[in-house]
Structure formats: C-alpha cells, structure tokens
Scaffold this motif. Structure first.
Motif, PDB file in Angstrom:
ATOM      1  N   LEU A  10       0.823  -1.210   0.000  1.00 58.71           N
ATOM      2  CA  LEU A  10       0.000   0.000   0.000  1.00 58.71           C
ATOM      3  C   LEU A  10       0.858   1.261   0.000  1.00 58.71           C
ATOM      4  O   LEU A  10       0.335   2.378   0.048  1.00 58.71           O
ATOM      5  CB  LEU A  10      -0.935   0.008   1.220  1.00 58.71           C
ATOM      6  N   TYR A  11       2.147   1.073  -0.025  1.00 59.95           N
ATOM      7  CA  TYR A  11       3.106   2.170   0.086  1.00 59.95           C
ATOM      8  C   TYR A  11       2.733   3.394  -0.761  1.00 59.95           C
ATOM      9  O   TYR A  11       2.660   4.504  -0.230  1.00 59.95           O
ATOM     10  CB  TYR A  11       4.502   1.633  -0.284  1.00 59.95           C
ATOM     11  N   PRO A  12       2.461   3.201  -2.069  1.00 59.26           N
ATOM     12  CA  PRO A  12       2.159   4.376  -2.881  1.00 59.26           C
ATOM     13  C   PRO A  12       0.946   5.158  -2.355  1.00 59.26           C
ATOM     14  O   PRO A  12       0.957   6.382  -2.328  1.00 59.26           O
ATOM     15  CB  PRO A  12       1.874   3.787  -4.266  1.00 59.26           C
ATOM     16  N   SER A  15       0.503   7.963  -7.346  1.00 60.56           N
ATOM     17  CA  SER A  15      -0.038   6.948  -6.430  1.00 60.56           C
ATOM     18  C   SER A  15      -1.149   6.157  -7.093  1.00 60.56           C
ATOM     19  O   SER A  15      -1.340   4.979  -6.811  1.00 60.56           O
ATOM     20  CB  SER A  15      -0.504   7.574  -5.123  1.00 60.56           C
ATOM     21  N   LEU A  16      -1.885   6.813  -8.029  1.00 62.37           N
ATOM     22  CA  LEU A  16      -2.947   6.074  -8.727  1.00 62.37           C
ATOM     23  C   LEU A  16      -2.325   4.944  -9.547  1.00 62.37           C
ATOM     24  O   LEU A  16      -2.779   3.800  -9.531  1.00 62.37           O
ATOM     25  CB  LEU A  16      -3.723   7.026  -9.646  1.00 62.37           C
ATOM     26  N   TYR A  17      -1.223   5.274 -10.252  1.00 62.13           N
ATOM     27  CA  TYR A  17      -0.613   4.228 -11.067  1.00 62.13           C
ATOM     28  C   TYR A  17       0.046   3.156 -10.191  1.00 62.13           C
ATOM     29  O   TYR A  17      -0.270   1.969 -10.292  1.00 62.13           O
ATOM     30  CB  TYR A  17       0.430   4.800 -12.043  1.00 62.13           C
ATOM     31  N   ASN A  18       0.919   3.598  -9.294  1.00 60.55           N
ATOM     32  CA  ASN A  18       1.701   2.617  -8.543  1.00 60.55           C
ATOM     33  C   ASN A  18       0.912   1.890  -7.466  1.00 60.55           C
ATOM     34  O   ASN A  18       1.241   0.764  -7.111  1.00 60.55           O
ATOM     35  CB  ASN A  18       2.927   3.296  -7.938  1.00 60.55           C
ATOM     36  N   GLY A  19      -0.149   2.558  -6.962  1.00 66.13           N
ATOM     37  CA  GLY A  19      -0.930   1.915  -5.910  1.00 66.13           C
ATOM     38  C   GLY A  19      -2.153   1.218  -6.460  1.00 66.13           C
ATOM     39  O   GLY A  19      -2.817   0.458  -5.760  1.00 66.13           O
ATOM     40  N   GLY A  20      -2.487   1.455  -7.728  1.00 65.20           N
ATOM     41  CA  GLY A  20      -3.706   0.863  -8.273  1.00 65.20           C
ATOM     42  C   GLY A  20      -3.488   0.165  -9.606  1.00 65.20           C
ATOM     43  O   GLY A  20      -3.470  -1.067  -9.683  1.00 65.20           O
ATOM     44  N   ILE A  21      -3.226   0.984 -10.617  1.00 65.63           N
ATOM     45  CA  ILE A  21      -3.165   0.432 -11.973  1.00 65.63           C
ATOM     46  C   ILE A  21      -2.117  -0.678 -12.092  1.00 65.63           C
ATOM     47  O   ILE A  21      -2.380  -1.729 -12.679  1.00 65.63           O
ATOM     48  CB  ILE A  21      -2.863   1.559 -12.999  1.00 65.63           C
ATOM     49  N   SER A  22      -0.944  -0.450 -11.517  1.00 68.35           N
ATOM     50  CA  SER A  22       0.101  -1.463 -11.689  1.00 68.35           C
ATOM     51  C   SER A  22      -0.311  -2.791 -11.036  1.00 68.35           C
ATOM     52  O   SER A  22      -0.013  -3.854 -11.553  1.00 68.35           O
ATOM     53  CB  SER A  22       1.438  -0.942 -11.156  1.00 68.35           C
ATOM     54  N   TYR A  23      -1.058  -2.702  -9.916  1.00 66.22           N
ATOM     55  CA  TYR A  23      -1.541  -3.951  -9.300  1.00 66.22           C
ATOM     56  C   TYR A  23      -2.600  -4.623 -10.158  1.00 66.22           C
ATOM     57  O   TYR A  23      -2.648  -5.844 -10.285  1.00 66.22           O
ATOM     58  CB  TYR A  23      -2.099  -3.683  -7.900  1.00 66.22           C
ATOM     59  N   ILE A  24      -3.427  -3.782 -10.769  1.00 62.04           N
ATOM     60  CA  ILE A  24      -4.463  -4.355 -11.643  1.00 62.04           C
ATOM     61  C   ILE A  24      -3.798  -5.065 -12.824  1.00 62.04           C
ATOM     62  O   ILE A  24      -4.155  -6.187 -13.176  1.00 62.04           O
ATOM     63  CB  ILE A  24      -5.422  -3.248 -12.154  1.00 62.04           C
ATOM     64  N   LEU A  25      -2.785  -4.412 -13.412  1.00 66.74           N
ATOM     65  CA  LEU A  25      -2.073  -5.021 -14.537  1.00 66.74           C
ATOM     66  C   LEU A  25      -1.456  -6.363 -14.128  1.00 66.74           C
ATOM     67  O   LEU A  25      -1.513  -7.348 -14.863  1.00 66.74           O
ATOM     68  CB  LEU A  25      -0.981  -4.082 -15.056  1.00 66.74           C
ATOM     69  N   ALA A  47       6.994   2.612 -16.687  1.00 68.01           N
ATOM     70  CA  ALA A  47       5.785   3.411 -16.416  1.00 68.01           C
ATOM     71  C   ALA A  47       5.896   4.089 -15.053  1.00 68.01           C
ATOM     72  O   ALA A  47       5.562   5.267 -14.903  1.00 68.01           O
ATOM     73  CB  ALA A  47       4.549   2.512 -16.473  1.00 68.01           C
ATOM     74  N   ALA A  48       6.387   3.342 -14.057  1.00 65.14           N
ATOM     75  CA  ALA A  48       6.532   3.902 -12.711  1.00 65.14           C
ATOM     76  C   ALA A  48       7.503   5.069 -12.735  1.00 65.14           C
ATOM     77  O   ALA A  48       7.279   6.107 -12.086  1.00 65.14           O
ATOM     78  CB  ALA A  48       7.018   2.821 -11.753  1.00 65.14           C
ATOM     79  N   LEU A  49       8.564   4.921 -13.527  1.00 66.42           N
ATOM     80  CA  LEU A  49       9.570   5.985 -13.635  1.00 66.42           C
ATOM     81  C   LEU A  49       8.933   7.245 -14.230  1.00 66.42           C
ATOM     82  O   LEU A  49       9.167   8.367 -13.770  1.00 66.42           O
ATOM     83  CB  LEU A  49      10.726   5.498 -14.511  1.00 66.42           C
ATOM     84  N   LEU A  50       8.095   7.008 -15.268  1.00 66.75           N
ATOM     85  CA  LEU A  50       7.429   8.148 -15.909  1.00 66.75           C
ATOM     86  C   LEU A  50       6.528   8.877 -14.914  1.00 66.75           C
ATOM     87  O   LEU A  50       6.475  10.103 -14.904  1.00 66.75           O
ATOM     88  CB  LEU A  50       6.608   7.670 -17.115  1.00 66.75           C
ATOM     89  N   THR A  51       5.841   8.077 -14.066  1.00 67.30           N
ATOM     90  CA  THR A  51       4.914   8.721 -13.128  1.00 67.30           C
ATOM     91  C   THR A  51       5.668   9.558 -12.098  1.00 67.30           C
ATOM     92  O   THR A  51       5.137  10.534 -11.579  1.00 67.30           O
ATOM     93  CB  THR A  51       4.039   7.694 -12.392  1.00 67.30           C
ATOM     94  N   VAL A  52       6.906   9.151 -11.794  1.00 64.81           N
ATOM     95  CA  VAL A  52       7.696   9.909 -10.831  1.00 64.81           C
ATOM     96  C   VAL A  52       7.933  11.332 -11.346  1.00 64.81           C
ATOM     97  O   VAL A  52       7.863  12.302 -10.604  1.00 64.81           O
ATOM     98  CB  VAL A  52       9.054   9.208 -10.583  1.00 64.81           C
ATOM     99  N   PHE A  90      12.680  10.783  -4.207  1.00 63.78           N
ATOM    100  CA  PHE A  90      13.313   9.550  -3.725  1.00 63.78           C
ATOM    101  C   PHE A  90      12.301   8.598  -3.102  1.00 63.78           C
ATOM    102  O   PHE A  90      12.463   7.392  -3.173  1.00 63.78           O
ATOM    103  CB  PHE A  90      14.441   9.886  -2.758  1.00 63.78           C
ATOM    104  N   LEU A  91      11.257   9.179  -2.508  1.00 61.34           N
ATOM    105  CA  LEU A  91      10.193   8.305  -1.986  1.00 61.34           C
ATOM    106  C   LEU A  91       9.472   7.623  -3.138  1.00 61.34           C
ATOM    107  O   LEU A  91       9.042   6.490  -3.045  1.00 61.34           O
ATOM    108  CB  LEU A  91       9.186   9.135  -1.182  1.00 61.34           C
ATOM    109  N   LYS A  92       9.363   8.399  -4.184  1.00 60.82           N
ATOM    110  CA  LYS A  92       8.561   7.881  -5.296  1.00 60.82           C
ATOM    111  C   LYS A  92       9.325   6.884  -6.165  1.00 60.82           C
ATOM    112  O   LYS A  92       8.728   6.160  -6.958  1.00 60.82           O
ATOM    113  CB  LYS A  92       8.108   9.053  -6.172  1.00 60.82           C
ATOM    114  N   LEU A  93      10.628   6.861  -6.058  1.00 58.70           N
ATOM    115  CA  LEU A  93      11.405   5.943  -6.908  1.00 58.70           C
ATOM    116  C   LEU A  93      11.330   4.495  -6.416  1.00 58.70           C
ATOM    117  O   LEU A  93      11.750   3.581  -7.102  1.00 58.70           O
ATOM    118  CB  LEU A  93      12.877   6.393  -6.972  1.00 58.70           C
ATOM    119  N   TYR A  94      10.798   4.336  -5.214  1.00 58.26           N
ATOM    120  CA  TYR A  94      10.748   2.991  -4.640  1.00 58.26           C
ATOM    121  C   TYR A  94      10.140   1.943  -5.582  1.00 58.26           C
ATOM    122  O   TYR A  94      10.758   0.893  -5.823  1.00 58.26           O
ATOM    123  CB  TYR A  94       9.997   3.021  -3.301  1.00 58.26           C
ATOM    124  N   PRO A  95       8.941   2.168  -6.169  1.00 61.64           N
ATOM    125  CA  PRO A  95       8.371   1.144  -7.072  1.00 61.64           C
ATOM    126  C   PRO A  95       9.293   0.854  -8.262  1.00 61.64           C
ATOM    127  O   PRO A  95       9.361  -0.282  -8.727  1.00 61.64           O
ATOM    128  CB  PRO A  95       7.066   1.781  -7.563  1.00 61.64           C
TER     129      PRO A  95
END
Lengths: 664, 88
Positions: free
Chosen positions: A15-17, A175-185, A152-157, A84-89
């Motif tokens: 749930l980090y993102p 957070s929408l991409y990394n916490g939602g869409i990427s899990y859906i994918l 994609a995660a890099l782009l969102t950062v 730097f927080l956002k680069l985690y994913p």
C-alpha cells in the motif's frame, strides 16, 4: 507476533504508494517527518528479519526491501525531494527484473522453481522439461512486464515535469498508477497466465511409461489403441486398459507359474498381458517364433505360454480377457507398482552357440532408451498415430511399437501392417510408421503414390540404402529416421539421410569407440561392462564422435534385418545326423540377401537320400531347419559335395564356398 | 486357367531365383509360404512386386484378403483371373 509483524509490513509495502500519497497530499505531513517515518519502518523491518538468527541464511527479500526503504527515506530526508520516496516502485521492478532475469540465465527459472514446489510430481518426471520450457516463457513474460511497469513507474515519478501536472496532481497520478493500476495489470497478467496454463496443460504431452503410470495418469476415455484406421473409431481406452489388466492380473495371480512365454499378434492383448505380468512380478519371455519345436526347447519345466494364437496347451489370452467378469472398481483402480530395475524380461536372439538365446532385459533400460527418443522427437510422436510393420517381440518393435507410444499416450494400431498395400487405407490422419528397411524396400516398389498426410518414419534393424532413402522420401514425403542398434545394446545412434547423409550420430547416453579389430565398441545404458559391447560392425570414426558403418565382420550376419549366426545354422544341420561337414555363407543377388549351405552328407545321409531328386533333399533340410529358425534365415541354396574346399590348414574360406554357388 | 497357373509358377521361380525346382514340382493346392514351398515373408513381398509387374494386378489393402490370395497357386490364379475379368 513476528509473523503478524511481517504480514503488516507486506501490506504496508504493497500500500506504500497510497500511504505516501495520503500522508503527503491529503494530510500534508511535512516531507522530513514522512521520510523519518519511513527510515523507522525500514529499521523495524531490518530488526525483525535479522532477529531470526537460527536460520543459516538471512532472507534477502525483506532485507533488500528494508534497505530500499532506508535509502529512500534517508535521501529524501537529506535532499527534501519527494522524488526519492517515489522511486521505490521503480527500484522494486528493477530488482525483480534482475532476479527473474538471472534465473533465466543460470536456471532453473524462477517460475519453474515455484511450480516444482507447488507440485512435487514434476521433478524427475518425463514432462519436467516441457514444464520447464513453459515456465521459462512465463518468466520471460514477467520480465517484460517488469520492464514495462518499471518504465511506467519511472514516468509517473516525473509526471509533473513531463506532462506539466501541478504537484498535487502529479502525486495523485503517481499513487494512482503505482498503488492501483500497476496492481491491476499484475492481476491481469496472473489471470491471463492461469488461463493459458490450463490450455497448455491440456496440450502438454504427459509421459507415463509402463513403470510409472497410475490409474489417474490419463483420462478414462483417452484412446490407447485403435483398430484398422484411426477414423474407423474402433478404440480401446485407458479405462479399458485398466479393466483388462485387472482381469489379467486376477488370472495370473490364480496360477502358480512364475515364468511365462508371451506371444501376441494383437498389440492390445500384448500390452495388457505384458503389463499385468510385470505388475504380478513374473518373468516374461517374448517370442515371435511359436513353432512346435521352438517351444519344445524354450518352454522349460514350470513355464507357461500366454498367446492369442491357437497353440496347443497354451493359455488363450482373448478368452481370459473377453470372457472374465469385470473386476470391482477398487481392483481396476489399483495399479501394482512395477520396479524397472527388477523386471525380468527376455528377448530371444541367435547366439553363436547354436541354441536360441534368451537375453535378459529390464524396463529400466528400455525406458531410458525411450526417454532419449522422447526428448528428441516428442513433437513428431505426440501429434501422430502409431502403425508398426515390426513385431513387438523383437527389441525394435517392442521399443517403438509398444513401449514408446504407451509412454507418450499416443494411440497405436492393434494389428501390425503385413502388406504394403495396407498403407493405402491410412489417408485419414497423421501416422507415425515403425518399419524395417526390408519392408520399406518392397513398399516403394509396390506403391506409386500414397495419400498419407505428413507421416513420420522410424526404421531400425539395418541401414537404409541411399537409393531407398530417396525412394522413401518420394513415396512418403519424408526421409526415414534410422536408428542403429541391436538386441544387446538397443538404440545407440541415429541418422536422417537428407540432413546427415550416411553419418550416424550417437545417442546422448551411448559411448562409442573403435576396437582393435576395427569394429565398434559400445557402452549404452544396456551395457554395464566397462570394456563395452563388442559389435561385429566395422566402422570409421569421425572427428566429432559421429561415425560411418563399413559392413559386418564375423559369422553373425543379417538377412533382411534378421540377425543370424552362421555357426548356429551349421550346428543345427550337423544335429540332423545326416551331415558330415557343412559351411553356411551369406550371399545376395539383385533381389535379396540369403544364406547358402554347402553340405557333405555322411553315410546315413547318403543312404537316406540316394536316388532322390535334389529338390527333395533341399526341402528336407529346409523343413528340418524350420523347426529352429524363422523362414527368412533358412538357406535358399544348397550344394551337396563329397568334400568341402579347404586350404592347407583345413580352413574353409568364404570365397571358395561362394564360388560353388555361382550360376552355372 | 492351367496356363495361368503355369505362368504364376514360372514367375515364382524366376522372380525368387529358386534353384533346383521346376514348375511341375509346385503343387497347385499346397501352401506357398512356410512349410509347403518354403518361401518366407520377404519372398511374399517380393512375389507381390513380381506379380504386379507381370500381370498388372494389385493386391488388396486388407490384410486378411491378401493372406487368402497368397495361400496357394490355385488361390493366386483365381484372384488374378478375377481381377483381369473386372478390368476388361
């Protein structure tokens, strides 16, 4: 407690993102404070993992995660940049990509490791390789996903800078991409793979040889055997197989006999009876020859003959199977274990001593032999239906006509093909033909055109001449896959003339070299003697371990693929009591190879045949030898002399004997 | 018919290069293969090829039928005569 903590942590990192977004954007938590929280979390995780000192190796995954969190928090704290927080994913994707990718190189791939853990039966099974292949593809798919998802995660950062989003919007987007869409994918990929796997599993050929099958190995309606041609639809199924073997077991167990001779014209009766005999741990002698005199010698006291041919004093298989009641379900479902190392199977071959020799064999080696063929040509095998022109009482016929299709679950024909014309009917399906070169030779002469669909051909028992190979290709549309081997060694090398010319490639499990006599020495799974098996085949070794055959050297010859010891024929003729001296040689004319015998009759013989026509004397000896040999190897030409030509040492030379048979 | 049988016997002898045997030694009703004339399965295939060349006939794709045709010289002659009749 620790477990709960770890689960809490996994949920947290998943749930980090969303958490980061909530704290940063919704609750407006100062960045410095958030990064401190994350460092604390990382430390907590590190402590919980490293506290488990009892285990030898620390789990690297939670360690890496805690390290990543720690770095992200620290960098963020120092620079006050949320990046730097956002680069985690991104880092997670990168690490997973490297990990998955590394197992593709070093193997076994990660998905296969998971699969093997989940299903213990995969390891060591025949289909292990195809499972691994499939899992490799899945691993590739995940690697591609990580590349895509990481990018994609890099782009969102950098969404703010790239797409000009305001900071709040950019955080939301991240957070929408990394916490939602990427899990859906990820979920979609899981689901898609699951569906593909179901299909692949159905298509995947499961190999269950005679020593490994269980009642549940195949579907009850899976076809084992067919009659006539495939589209006639006259089938024997896996269910029938279990039921018929159960009947046969019951019959065998009701008898005291330990050792049986088995002869079946019908491959179904053969398979059922053979399997039941092994399940009951009996000794099985396979013979094509069921002539009275052969049986008189081969049937030792205490042995019995099981056959589907009407032979006196034999156990009639069709009656045992068709007339006995269907056993109860639990007896059918029960499949007594067959240990490949303790099976007692005997094949008859002509030794050089004069008596038909029963060569002991085990299922273990037969199946190792099959395993090599399966590893090499499973795709050719599994998509076809088997037809054999070779009796399954000989090693080639047994290995390719019965044990191979049984193991791969490929339907085989109940009856052997005896006349080339029968191929004409096989135009409805893709067939795999098991044949000898002798049979092929006549088939290409008999038939101008066959409408067979994309057949595949295994031949063994002798080499296919280049001319025959070309003709075979013209008629069948394929060059035969030739297997070189013998009863003692089984298959040891192969070639396909359109690709290999006349060069033989040894099987992976065979070791081949040249003996002092210029003949091949072989170590194969069948040959335990480190000195190797000395063949009578002269050969020339090539640099790459491959070889060329240069003909045979000793008194054992092959007549139309039937191996025969000349000494044995000579000894039998001497046993007639009418012969003083004899020499048998192998000759050939335009049509075929054959044996020729030069005899000196003794006094009794001379008296017996005086005044008789030569044809009648020939016939007498022919019929006499029929008691011991197959017709094919009995001499076709006869000479009766007062004395055989010899050199000074008394040695009879082949050339001088052969001269006796030159056409007058 | 007798002529046909004689021709078949000649084909048997010449195509299989049989020695020491004359057409009249072959008994019309005796089995060609195995104990009778003593021919083997390779000979059967070879004889099939020779008969095809000589009489232009083809054998059946049915195993059991072929066994019948190859049973004796009589059976072969009947089959060949019948096939010729059909194609006329």
């Amino acid at each position: 407690m620790k477990k709960a903590f770890r689960i809490f942590f996994y949920v947290l990192s998943a749930l980090y993102p969303i958490l980061v977004f909530a704290l940063l954007v919704v609750f407006k938590l100062p960045l410095k404070l958030l990064s401190l929280c994350i460092i604390a979390l990382a430390a907590a995780l590190f402590v919980s993992v490293s506290a488990k000192k009892k285990e030898k190796s620390l789990e690297w995954k939670p360690l890496a995660t805690s390290l990543l969190f720690f770095l992200a928090g620290l960098l963020c704290f120092l620079t006050n940049e949320s990046i730097f927080l956002k680069l985690y994913p991104v880092a997670i994707n990168l690490i997973l990509l490297m990990f998955f990718g590394s197992t593709l190189i070093s193997g076994p791939n990660i998905i296969f490791r998971f699969a093997a853990l989940a299903d213990k039966s995969i390891k060591g099974s025949f289909h292990e390789k195809s499972v691994e292949n499939y899992c490799r593809k899945v691993t590739y798919a995940w690697c591609i996903f990580f590349i895509f998802n990481g990018t994609a995660a890099l782009l969102t950062v950098f969404a703010g800078k790239l797409f000009g989003f305001p900071p709040d919007e950019a955080d939301k987007f991240w957070s929408l991409y990394n916490g939602g869409i990427s899990y859906i994918l990820m979920g979609v990929l899981f689901a898609a793979e699951f569906i593909v796997r179901k299909f692949a599993d159905k298509k995947m050929v499961k190999v269950f040889p005679v020593t490994k099958f269980k009642a549940a190995s195949r579907a009850k309606d899976a076809v084992v055997c067919y009659d006539g041609k495939w589209s006639d639809g006259i089938f024997k199924t896996w269910g029938d197989f279990l039921a018929d073997t159960a009947k046969m077991r019951k019959f065998i167990e009701s008898r005291q006999t330990d050792s049986y001779i088995l002869h079946c014209g019908d491959f179904w009766y053969f398979g059922v009876t053979f399997t039941a005999l092994l399940q009951c741990r009996k000794a099985v002698h396979l013979t094509q020859n069921i002539s009275e005199n052969f049986l008189a010698e081969a049937l030792l006291p205490g042995m019995e003959l099981l056959t589907d041919a009407g032979v006196q004093n034999s156990l009639y298989i069709p009656e045992i199977i068709e007339k006995s009641e269907k056993p109860p379900k639990e007896e059918i479902e029960q499949t007594p274990e067959i240990n490949g190392e303790t099976t007692r199977i005997f094949l008859f071959t002509s030794g050089s001593t004069g008596k038909p020799k029963a060569v002991p064999q085990r299922m273990k080696e037969f199946e190792e032999d099959n395993a090599f063929i399966i590893s090499k040509w499973l795709d050719k095998i599994s998509e076809r239906k088997f037809v054999s022109t070779v009796s399954q009482h000989h090693i080639f016929g047994f290995l390719f006509g019965f044990s191979l299709p049984f193991a791969t679950g490929t339907p085989f024909r109940r009856k052997r093909i005896e006349f080339p014309e029968e191929f004409e009917t096989l135009d409805d399906e893709k067939y795999l033909i098991v044949a000898t070169p002798a049979f092929l030779k006549r088939t290409v002469e008999m038939e101008e055109k066959l409408n067979m669909r994309d057949p595949w051909l295994f031949t063994s028992g002798g080499a296919v001449s280049p001319e025959l190979a070309v003709k075979t290709n013209k008629l069948f549309g394929i060059y035969p896959l030739e297997v070189y081997g013998s009863t003692e060694t089984s298959g040891i090398a192969y070639r396909m003339q359109d690709k290999d010319g006349l060069v033989w490639t040894p099987f992976d499990n065979a070791k081949i070299w040249l003996g002092d006599d210029g003949c091949l020495r072989i170590i194969s799974p069948y040959i335990k003697d480190p000195a190797g098996f000395a063949t009578a085949d002269m050969a020339e070794m090539l640099e790459n371990g491959k070889f060329l055959l240069k003909g045979r050297s000793d008194s054992i010859v092959k007549i139309e693929e039937k191996r025969i010891s000349l000494t044995e024929v000579e000894n039998r003729l001497l046993e007639s009591g009418l012969v003083e001296d004899v020499k048998v040689i192998a000759l050939s004319n335009d049509i075929r190879q054959y044996l020729a015998a030069a005899l000196v009759l003794n006094e009794k013989g001379k008296a017996e045949f005086s005044g008789k026509e030569k044809y009648a004397i020939n016939k007498y000896f022919h019929d006499f030898l029929m008691h011991y040999f197959e017709n094919t190897v009995i001499p076709k030409k006869w000479r009766f002399l007062d004395k055989l030509p010899t050199d000074i040492q008394g040695k009879k030379h082949k050339e001088e004997i052969a001269a006796l048979f030159e056409v007058k | 018919m007798e002529e046909l049988k004689n021709e078949i016997k000649k084909v048997i002898i010449s195509s299989l290069e049989l020695e020491d045997i004359k057409p009249e030694d072959i008994v019309d009703s005796e089995p060609i293969f195995g104990e009778g004339l003593g021919l083997d399965s390779i000979d059967a295939l070879e004889l099939g090829v020779a008969l095809k060349k000589k009489f232009g006939i083809k054998f059946s794709s049915d195993n059991a039928e072929n066994r019948k045709h190859f049973a004796s010289v009589n059976a072969l002659a009947e089959y060949i005569a019948a096939t010729r009749e059909e194609t006329k």
